[in-house]
Design a protein around this motif. Structure first.
Motif, PDB file in Angstrom:
ATOM      1  N   TRP A  17       0.816  -1.223   0.000  1.00  0.00           N
ATOM      2  CA  TRP A  17       0.000   0.000   0.000  1.00  0.00           C
ATOM      3  C   TRP A  17       0.848   1.272   0.000  1.00  0.00           C
ATOM      4  CZ3 TRP A  17      -4.327  -1.916  -1.464  1.00  0.00           C
ATOM      5  CH2 TRP A  17      -4.799  -3.115  -0.941  1.00  0.00           C
ATOM      6  N   ASN A  18       2.051   1.203  -0.572  1.00  0.00           N
ATOM      7  CA  ASN A  18       2.959   2.347  -0.613  1.00  0.00           C
ATOM      8  C   ASN A  18       3.469   2.521  -2.050  1.00  0.00           C
ATOM      9  OD1 ASN A  18       4.661   4.419   0.055  1.00  0.00           O
ATOM     10  ND2 ASN A  18       6.089   3.166   1.225  1.00  0.00           N
ATOM     11  N   PRO A  19       2.704   3.211  -2.904  1.00  0.00           N
ATOM     12  CA  PRO A  19       3.072   3.338  -4.320  1.00  0.00           C
ATOM     13  C   PRO A  19       4.405   4.050  -4.521  1.00  0.00           C
ATOM     14  CG  PRO A  19       0.848   4.185  -3.907  1.00  0.00           C
ATOM     15  CD  PRO A  19       1.477   3.925  -2.589  1.00  0.00           C
ATOM     16  N   ARG A  20       5.137   3.617  -5.567  1.00  0.00           N
ATOM     17  CA  ARG A  20       6.379   4.274  -5.988  1.00  0.00           C
ATOM     18  C   ARG A  20       6.173   4.806  -7.400  1.00  0.00           C
ATOM     19  NH1 ARG A  20       6.993   0.941  -1.556  1.00  0.00           N
ATOM     20  NH2 ARG A  20       8.972   1.312  -0.524  1.00  0.00           N
ATOM     21  N   ILE A  21       6.669   5.992  -7.651  1.00  0.00           N
ATOM     22  CA  ILE A  21       6.581   6.586  -8.979  1.00  0.00           C
ATOM     23  C   ILE A  21       7.726   6.040  -9.832  1.00  0.00           C
ATOM     24  CG2 ILE A  21       6.671   8.733 -10.305  1.00  0.00           C
ATOM     25  CD1 ILE A  21       5.631  10.140  -7.713  1.00  0.00           C
ATOM     26  N   VAL A  22       7.378   5.509 -11.014  1.00  0.00           N
ATOM     27  CA  VAL A  22       8.399   4.997 -11.925  1.00  0.00           C
ATOM     28  C   VAL A  22       8.408   5.743 -13.255  1.00  0.00           C
ATOM     29  CG1 VAL A  22       8.509   2.705 -10.879  1.00  0.00           C
ATOM     30  CG2 VAL A  22       6.900   3.122 -12.756  1.00  0.00           C
ATOM     31  N   PHE A  35       0.021  -4.836  -3.158  1.00  0.00           N
ATOM     32  CA  PHE A  35      -1.128  -4.862  -2.252  1.00  0.00           C
ATOM     33  C   PHE A  35      -1.165  -6.217  -1.555  1.00  0.00           C
ATOM     34  CE2 PHE A  35      -3.864  -2.293  -5.522  1.00  0.00           C
ATOM     35  CZ  PHE A  35      -3.201  -1.124  -5.205  1.00  0.00           C
ATOM     36  N   LYS A  36      -1.604  -6.194  -0.315  1.00  0.00           N
ATOM     37  CA  LYS A  36      -1.965  -7.426   0.395  1.00  0.00           C
ATOM     38  C   LYS A  36      -2.870  -7.016   1.533  1.00  0.00           C
ATOM     39  CE  LYS A  36      -0.322 -11.689   2.461  1.00  0.00           C
ATOM     40  NZ  LYS A  36       0.848 -12.473   2.878  1.00  0.00           N
ATOM     41  N   GLY A  37      -4.021  -7.684   1.623  1.00  0.00           N
ATOM     42  CA  GLY A  37      -5.006  -7.326   2.637  1.00  0.00           C
ATOM     43  C   GLY A  37      -6.027  -6.369   2.060  1.00  0.00           C
ATOM     44  N   GLU A  38      -6.642  -5.593   2.953  1.00  0.00           N
ATOM     45  CA  GLU A  38      -7.682  -4.657   2.538  1.00  0.00           C
ATOM     46  C   GLU A  38      -7.195  -3.229   2.660  1.00  0.00           C
ATOM     47  OE1 GLU A  38     -11.538  -5.125   4.275  1.00  0.00           O
ATOM     48  OE2 GLU A  38     -11.508  -7.297   4.043  1.00  0.00           O
ATOM     49  N   GLU A  97      -2.411   7.463 -12.975  1.00  0.00           N
ATOM     50  CA  GLU A  97      -3.320   8.446 -12.405  1.00  0.00           C
ATOM     51  C   GLU A  97      -2.681   9.830 -12.435  1.00  0.00           C
ATOM     52  OE1 GLU A  97      -4.070   6.372  -8.755  1.00  0.00           O
ATOM     53  OE2 GLU A  97      -2.175   6.945  -7.885  1.00  0.00           O
ATOM     54  N   PRO A  98      -3.492  10.898 -12.403  1.00  0.00           N
ATOM     55  CA  PRO A  98      -2.931  12.239 -12.394  1.00  0.00           C
ATOM     56  C   PRO A  98      -1.960  12.430 -11.234  1.00  0.00           C
ATOM     57  CG  PRO A  98      -5.288  12.322 -12.810  1.00  0.00           C
ATOM     58  CD  PRO A  98      -4.956  10.907 -12.428  1.00  0.00           C
ATOM     59  N   ASP A  99      -0.947  13.272 -11.454  1.00  0.00           N
ATOM     60  CA  ASP A  99       0.069  13.456 -10.411  1.00  0.00           C
ATOM     61  C   ASP A  99      -0.485  14.070  -9.140  1.00  0.00           C
ATOM     62  OD1 ASP A  99      -0.226  16.091 -11.303  1.00  0.00           O
ATOM     63  OD2 ASP A  99       1.759  16.163 -12.229  1.00  0.00           O
ATOM     64  N   SER A 100      -1.688  14.601  -9.177  1.00  0.00           N
ATOM     65  CA  SER A 100      -2.314  15.185  -7.983  1.00  0.00           C
ATOM     66  C   SER A 100      -3.021  14.150  -7.110  1.00  0.00           C
ATOM     67  CB  SER A 100      -3.335  16.241  -8.411  1.00  0.00           C
ATOM     68  OG  SER A 100      -4.352  15.641  -9.216  1.00  0.00           O
ATOM     69  N   THR A 101      -3.077  12.896  -7.551  1.00  0.00           N
ATOM     70  CA  THR A 101      -3.868  11.872  -6.865  1.00  0.00           C
ATOM     71  C   THR A 101      -3.232  11.442  -5.547  1.00  0.00           C
ATOM     72  OG1 THR A 101      -4.616  11.052  -9.008  1.00  0.00           O
ATOM     73  CG2 THR A 101      -4.957   9.599  -7.117  1.00  0.00           C
ATOM     74  N   LEU A 102      -3.987  11.576  -4.476  1.00  0.00           N
ATOM     75  CA  LEU A 102      -3.586  11.076  -3.160  1.00  0.00           C
ATOM     76  C   LEU A 102      -4.081   9.642  -3.050  1.00  0.00           C
ATOM     77  CD1 LEU A 102      -2.346  11.845  -0.370  1.00  0.00           C
ATOM     78  CD2 LEU A 102      -4.670  12.453   0.343  1.00  0.00           C
ATOM     79  N   ASN A 103      -3.233   8.730  -2.619  1.00  0.00           N
ATOM     80  CA  ASN A 103      -3.581   7.304  -2.655  1.00  0.00           C
ATOM     81  C   ASN A 103      -4.867   6.965  -1.910  1.00  0.00           C
ATOM     82  OD1 ASN A 103      -2.184   7.657  -0.137  1.00  0.00           O
ATOM     83  ND2 ASN A 103      -1.735   5.474  -0.088  1.00  0.00           N
ATOM     84  N   ARG A 113      -0.275   8.369   1.884  1.00  0.00           N
ATOM     85  CA  ARG A 113       1.103   8.700   1.508  1.00  0.00           C
ATOM     86  C   ARG A 113       1.086  10.057   0.813  1.00  0.00           C
ATOM     87  NH1 ARG A 113       1.534   5.175   4.652  1.00  0.00           N
ATOM     88  NH2 ARG A 113       2.213   3.045   4.254  1.00  0.00           N
ATOM     89  N   ASP A 114       1.469  11.115   1.549  1.00  0.00           N
ATOM     90  CA  ASP A 114       1.476  12.464   0.990  1.00  0.00           C
ATOM     91  C   ASP A 114       2.597  12.667  -0.013  1.00  0.00           C
ATOM     92  OD1 ASP A 114      -0.731  13.889   2.355  1.00  0.00           O
ATOM     93  OD2 ASP A 114       0.386  13.333   4.156  1.00  0.00           O
TER      94      ASP A 114
END
Length: 119
Positions: A17-22, A35-38, A97-103, A113-114
């Motif tokens: 649940w911690n996205p990385r920008i690639v 992802f794992k869990g809810e 997703e747009p770069d403004s998207t908060l997870n 993750r701000d």
């Protein structure tokens, strides 16, 4: 300009649940996440989200239905639609997703993750 090896990038992290920008293009971020869990119920008032399953299986729950995604399948969640990603086992996902998207969208909490790491 440089190519991105998705398998290599996924090997650089093991948390959930911690996205990385690639990558970034036209105001959009390309992100990798495991992802794992809810996750949490949330919505994005101004952004559509694309979930593309690279490895594993997940589901995206909506208030009135559930969509199961397998490897090499994707789903676009339109802005304003409440949803909750769920993965019974580890799944690797690419997000567009747009770069403004908060997870966590409109739901702030411990999974929010701000600032995202670029790898």
């Amino acid at each position: 300009m440089s190519k991105v090896n998705i398998v290599e990038k996924l090997s650089l992290f093991h948390d959930y649940w911690n996205p990385r920008i690639v990558g970034a293009l036209n105001g959009q971020h390309v992100k990798l996440v495991k992802f794992k869990g809810e996750f949490v119920w949330h919505k994005h008032d101004h952004e559509d989200e694309l979930f593309y399953v690279l490895k594993g299986k997940m589901r995206i729950e909506f208030r009135e239905k559930t969509v199961v995604l397998h490897e090499n399948e994707f789903l676009i969640v339109p802005k304003g639609v409440e949803h909750k990603p769920v993965a019974d086992e580890e799944v690797s996902v690419m997000l567009f997703e747009p770069d403004s998207t908060l997870n966590t969208g409109d739901t702030r909490g411990e999974l929010t993750r701000d600032t995202l790491e670029r790898i």
